[in-house]
Design a protein around this motif. Structure first.
Motif, short mmCIF file in Angstrom:
data_model
loop_
_atom_site.label_atom_id
_atom_site.label_comp_id
_atom_site.label_asym_id
_atom_site.label_seq_id
_atom_site.Cartn_x
_atom_site.Cartn_y
_atom_site.Cartn_z
N VAL A 235 0.84 -1.21 0.00
CA VAL A 235 0.00 0.00 0.00
C VAL A 235 0.87 1.25 0.00
N LEU A 236 2.11 1.15 0.50
CA LEU A 236 3.00 2.32 0.51
C LEU A 236 3.38 2.76 -0.90
N GLY A 237 3.03 1.98 -1.91
CA GLY A 237 3.28 2.38 -3.28
C GLY A 237 2.04 2.79 -4.04
N GLN A 238 0.88 2.68 -3.43
CA GLN A 238 -0.35 3.11 -4.10
C GLN A 238 -0.45 4.63 -4.10
N ARG A 239 -0.87 5.17 -5.21
CA ARG A 239 -0.83 6.62 -5.39
C ARG A 239 -1.80 7.35 -4.47
N GLY A 240 -3.00 6.83 -4.30
CA GLY A 240 -3.98 7.54 -3.49
C GLY A 240 -3.59 7.68 -2.03
N PRO A 241 -3.39 6.57 -1.30
CA PRO A 241 -3.03 6.70 0.12
C PRO A 241 -1.73 7.44 0.36
N THR A 242 -0.71 7.15 -0.44
CA THR A 242 0.58 7.82 -0.22
C THR A 242 0.50 9.31 -0.51
N ALA A 243 -0.23 9.68 -1.56
CA ALA A 243 -0.36 11.11 -1.88
C ALA A 243 -1.07 11.85 -0.77
N VAL A 244 -2.08 11.24 -0.16
CA VAL A 244 -2.81 11.90 0.93
C VAL A 244 -1.91 12.07 2.15
N MET A 245 -1.16 11.01 2.50
CA MET A 245 -0.28 11.10 3.67
C MET A 245 0.82 12.13 3.48
N VAL A 246 1.47 12.11 2.33
CA VAL A 246 2.57 13.05 2.09
C VAL A 246 2.04 14.47 1.96
N ALA A 247 0.88 14.64 1.32
CA ALA A 247 0.30 15.98 1.18
C ALA A 247 -0.09 16.55 2.55
N ALA A 248 -0.57 15.71 3.46
CA ALA A 248 -0.90 16.20 4.81
C ALA A 248 0.36 16.70 5.53
N TRP A 249 1.44 15.97 5.43
CA TRP A 249 2.68 16.38 6.07
C TRP A 249 3.23 17.67 5.43
N LEU A 250 3.25 17.72 4.11
CA LEU A 250 3.76 18.91 3.44
C LEU A 250 2.84 20.11 3.64
N GLY A 251 1.54 19.86 3.78
CA GLY A 251 0.63 20.97 4.09
C GLY A 251 0.92 21.57 5.45
N TRP A 252 1.21 20.72 6.43
CA TRP A 252 1.58 21.24 7.74
C TRP A 252 2.89 22.01 7.66
N ARG A 253 3.85 21.53 6.90
CA ARG A 253 5.10 22.26 6.72
C ARG A 253 4.88 23.60 6.03
N SER A 254 4.02 23.63 5.04
CA SER A 254 3.71 24.89 4.37
C SER A 254 3.10 25.89 5.34
N TRP A 255 2.26 25.40 6.24
CA TRP A 255 1.64 26.29 7.24
C TRP A 255 2.67 26.83 8.22
N ARG A 256 3.58 25.98 8.64
CA ARG A 256 4.58 26.40 9.61
C ARG A 256 5.63 27.32 9.00
N GLN A 257 6.03 27.06 7.77
CA GLN A 257 7.07 27.84 7.11
C GLN A 257 6.52 28.96 6.26
N HIS A 258 5.18 29.07 6.17
CA HIS A 258 4.54 30.17 5.44
C HIS A 258 4.99 30.20 3.98
N THR A 259 4.95 29.06 3.33
CA THR A 259 5.31 28.95 1.92
C THR A 259 4.48 27.83 1.31
N LEU A 260 4.19 27.98 0.02
CA LEU A 260 3.44 26.97 -0.70
C LEU A 260 4.34 26.06 -1.53
N ARG A 261 5.63 26.24 -1.43
CA ARG A 261 6.54 25.46 -2.27
C ARG A 261 6.43 23.95 -2.05
N PRO A 262 6.35 23.43 -0.81
CA PRO A 262 6.24 21.97 -0.66
C PRO A 262 5.04 21.37 -1.37
N LEU A 263 3.88 21.97 -1.24
CA LEU A 263 2.69 21.42 -1.89
C LEU A 263 2.77 21.55 -3.40
N ILE A 264 3.27 22.67 -3.89
CA ILE A 264 3.38 22.85 -5.35
C ILE A 264 4.40 21.88 -5.93
#
Length: 362
Positions: free
Chosen positions: A88-117
């Motif tokens: 499952v760690l290679g399936q696009r849907g679950p992995t994209a959601v997990m990584v996007a959640a982490w990068l979204g939190w980083r974007s909020w903390r660092q005040h930049t949209l670069r990780p998500l983009i």
């Protein structure tokens, strides 16, 4: 008495982003160095070599069939349940959601949209490159093979290269790509490599992919990660446009401006000198003296005439005279003198009769 301003949810988001609208200075954007270019060229050559080996039905295809006949899932059935979850760690849907959640939190903390983009650009490149090769070659998987020793190409399949493997390389490798320190980048690179290798080997164990599929999937994901610095200007441009759109929206909410309705083609106005004034739709004005005489003919553009034909009738102007109309606050106050009750002629006679009447004792 508290005078704290109550902010809406959108205003709180803007206030949060306005604390530090730029990326921290210690975050370095990866650049396309000479070392990276050499790695990219070597990986691309390896990618083409795998494709040619499969197209020519070389030793790599024979290795695919040998592993398929070995049936790893029958040799080690005790780990089958665990590997069903690991893949499952290679399936696009679950992995994209997990990584996007982490990068979204980083974007909020660092005040930049670069990780998500950056994640969005990497996944878009993955879909375009891997998807096009899958559909173009049309290879069938081991469970659907029809001829022993054949490469099973152009048969309507979609497994070459392995999408699970390439997705694992990109989604977990983007965390190492966006790491803020060198040590963190190295640790995350090792972890992402272990995860992607495990996912690729698991697909071979389960019999869903050939060995050559996994090799090409690893190579395809690595090509995307090596070429990603070329897309940094695009990522920065998208981020700048998003922040510019945010600024315009914030100004609109702060000013609270209401769109001005379109005025009629001819709007009658009064000037301070007692003259009539016509404002045309092109911004020009025509004036003339007020009085019983008719104003001189004013040339009106055809567009103004067409607009005036469909416009509602203007309200009639009041107080057209030689002197300006005074508003209520400019008028001279008039104070009434004396009593406001009207005089009655019968009131003195009634008072006289009451005085002449004899008083009666009780």
């Amino acid at each position: 008495m508290r005078t704290d301003q109550i902010l809406t949810r959108l205003e709180r988001v803007f206030a949060r982003l306005d604390r530090e609208p730029e990326r921290p200075a210690h975050l370095q954007t990866p650049r396309m160095s000479r070392h990276r270019v050499v790695l990219l060229g070597s990986t691309l050559a390896f990618y083409l070599a795998i494709v040619v080996a499969v197209l020519t039905t070389s030793w790599l295809v024979r290795l695919d069939w040998q592993v398929m006949f070995f049936r790893p899932y029958e040799q080690w059935p005790q780990i089958h349940a665990f590997l069903d979850y690991l893949v499952v760690l290679g399936q696009r849907g679950p992995t994209a959601v997990m990584v996007a959640a982490w990068l979204g939190w980083r974007s909020w903390r660092q005040h930049t949209l670069r990780p998500l983009i950056a994640l969005g650009v990497a996944l878009l490149l993955l879909n375009i490159t891997v998807g096009s090769v899958k559909l173009g070659l049309g290879r069938l998987g081991p469970h659907y093979a029809t001829q022993i020793g054949s490469a099973e190409l152009f048969a309507g399949g979609d497994i070459f290269p392995s999408g699970h493997t390439a997705n694992a390389v990109v989604t977990w490798g983007i965390l190492a790509y966006l790491a803020s320190t060198t040590v963190t980048r190295r640790v995350l690179s090792i972890l992402s490599a272990v995860v992607s290798l495990s996912v690729g080997a698991t697909t071979v164990y389960l019999g869903t992919h050939w060995v050559s599929d996994v090799l090409l999937g690893w190579t395809a994901g690595l090509l995307i990660m090596l070429a990603l610095p070329w897309f940094e200007p695009l990522i920065a441009g998208v981020e700048a446009r998003v922040f510019a759109l945010r600024e315009r929206l914030r100004r609109r909410l702060e000013t609270g401006t209401v769109p001005v309705p379109v005025a009629t083609a001819l709007t009658p106005l009064l000037s301070a000198g007692g003259k009539w004034q016509l404002r045309l739709d092109d911004g020009s004005c025509a004036t003339g003296p007020a009085g019983p005489q008719e104003p001189a003919a004013v040339p009106v553009p055809a567009s103004a005439q067409a607009a005036a034909a469909h416009a509602p009738a203007p309200r009639p102007a009041a107080h057209i005279s030689g002197r300006p109309h005074l508003i209520r606050s400019e008028r001279t106050p008039v104070t009434p003198a004396g009593s406001r009750r009207p005089a009655h002629a019968e009131r003195p006679a009634t008072a006289a009769r009451a005085a002449a009447r004899p008083a009666t004792g009780g």
